[in-house]
Write an enzyme that holds these catalytic residues in place. Structure first.
Site, mmCIF file in Angstrom:
data_model
loop_
_atom_site.group_PDB
_atom_site.id
_atom_site.type_symbol
_atom_site.label_atom_id
_atom_site.label_comp_id
_atom_site.label_asym_id
_atom_site.label_seq_id
_atom_site.Cartn_x
_atom_site.Cartn_y
_atom_site.Cartn_z
ATOM 1 N N ARG A 164 0.833 -1.214 0.000
ATOM 2 C CA ARG A 164 0.000 0.000 0.000
ATOM 3 C C ARG A 164 0.860 1.254 0.000
ATOM 4 O O ARG A 164 0.573 2.202 -0.729
ATOM 5 C CB ARG A 164 -0.918 -0.006 1.216
ATOM 6 C CG ARG A 164 -2.007 -1.040 1.138
ATOM 7 C CD ARG A 164 -2.867 -1.008 2.363
ATOM 8 N NE ARG A 164 -3.859 -2.083 2.313
ATOM 9 C CZ ARG A 164 -4.466 -2.565 3.366
ATOM 10 N NH1 ARG A 164 -4.222 -2.072 4.570
ATOM 11 N NH2 ARG A 164 -5.349 -3.533 3.243
ATOM 12 N N ASN A 172 11.635 -15.353 3.005
ATOM 13 C CA ASN A 172 12.680 -16.154 3.642
ATOM 14 C C ASN A 172 12.191 -16.759 4.956
ATOM 15 O O ASN A 172 12.452 -17.932 5.241
ATOM 16 C CB ASN A 172 13.927 -15.307 3.896
ATOM 17 C CG ASN A 172 14.643 -14.945 2.627
ATOM 18 O OD1 ASN A 172 14.385 -15.489 1.573
ATOM 19 N ND2 ASN A 172 15.545 -13.979 2.715
ATOM 20 N N GLU A 219 9.820 -19.595 4.230
ATOM 21 C CA GLU A 219 10.483 -20.775 3.685
ATOM 22 C C GLU A 219 11.080 -21.648 4.788
ATOM 23 O O GLU A 219 11.097 -22.869 4.676
ATOM 24 C CB GLU A 219 11.573 -20.365 2.699
ATOM 25 C CG GLU A 219 11.033 -19.783 1.414
ATOM 26 C CD GLU A 219 12.081 -19.061 0.597
ATOM 27 O OE1 GLU A 219 13.245 -18.925 1.064
ATOM 28 O OE2 GLU A 219 11.739 -18.605 -0.503
ATOM 29 N N PHE A 233 13.912 -10.123 10.293
ATOM 30 C CA PHE A 233 12.919 -9.402 9.493
ATOM 31 C C PHE A 233 13.089 -7.897 9.657
ATOM 32 O O PHE A 233 13.103 -7.151 8.675
ATOM 33 C CB PHE A 233 11.506 -9.827 9.893
ATOM 34 C CG PHE A 233 10.440 -9.215 9.043
ATOM 35 C CD1 PHE A 233 10.048 -9.817 7.861
ATOM 36 C CD2 PHE A 233 9.829 -8.025 9.408
ATOM 37 C CE1 PHE A 233 9.079 -9.246 7.063
ATOM 38 C CE2 PHE A 233 8.852 -7.448 8.617
ATOM 39 C CZ PHE A 233 8.481 -8.057 7.438
ATOM 40 N N GLY A 236 15.738 -6.229 10.670
ATOM 41 C CA GLY A 236 17.015 -5.783 10.115
ATOM 42 C C GLY A 236 17.007 -5.751 8.605
ATOM 43 O O GLY A 236 17.498 -4.804 7.988
ATOM 44 N N ARG A 245 20.359 -8.041 8.138
ATOM 45 C CA ARG A 245 19.829 -9.390 8.306
ATOM 46 C C ARG A 245 20.890 -10.392 8.725
ATOM 47 O O ARG A 245 20.570 -11.476 9.196
ATOM 48 C CB ARG A 245 19.177 -9.865 7.005
ATOM 49 C CG ARG A 245 20.157 -10.320 5.954
ATOM 50 C CD ARG A 245 19.517 -10.553 4.602
ATOM 51 N NE ARG A 245 20.371 -11.302 3.715
ATOM 52 C CZ ARG A 245 21.426 -10.839 3.079
ATOM 53 N NH1 ARG A 245 21.795 -9.592 3.244
ATOM 54 N NH2 ARG A 245 22.126 -11.602 2.269
#
Length: 118
Positions: free
Chosen positions: A16, A40, A43, A79, A81, A89
């Site tokens: 959005r 990620n 998964e 998430f 980071g 990350r």
């Protein structure tokens, strides 16, 4: 499941904010990082749940639960980071990977003890 729902909602908010309609997965770099972080985490969730279940049943519920909570915390940090910068990350990714390997070890130890006992 609440973590996956939170991650999915962040993708919806980013869509959005940056006006990226489904099924598009490219656009603003911040959206792409949020989308990738969500994908990620999704998964790895089946692997995490499977290891958590096996380690909890065959090894020790308390230790497994502690590892599971730490894993969820590191994925949240991953998430957050990744949403800010791709480099953000890495530290949580390494921590969550170590926790997954620990769960693999606990699950294997529990299975071996269970099936090799006389």
């Amino acid at each position: 499941v609440l973590f996956l729902a939170y991650f999915a909602m962040q993708v919806i908010y980013a869509r959005r904010k940056y006006r990226i309609s489904p099924p598009e997965t490219t656009g603003h770099p911040e959206f792409e990082r949020i989308f990738r972080a969500q994908a990620n985490c999704s998964e790895y969730f089946p692997i995490f749940i499977s290891l958590l279940w096996v380690a909890g049943i065959f090894f020790h519920q308390g230790l497994t639960a502690a590892c599971g909570l730490l894993y969820l915390y590191t994925r949240l940090k991953y998430f957050q980071g990744y949403s800010v910068a791709a480099q953000g990350r890495l530290a949580p990714l390494y921590a969550s990977t170590c926790l997954l390997w620990l769960l693999v070890g606990l699950a294997l130890a529990g299975l071996l003890a269970h099936f090799l006992q006389p």
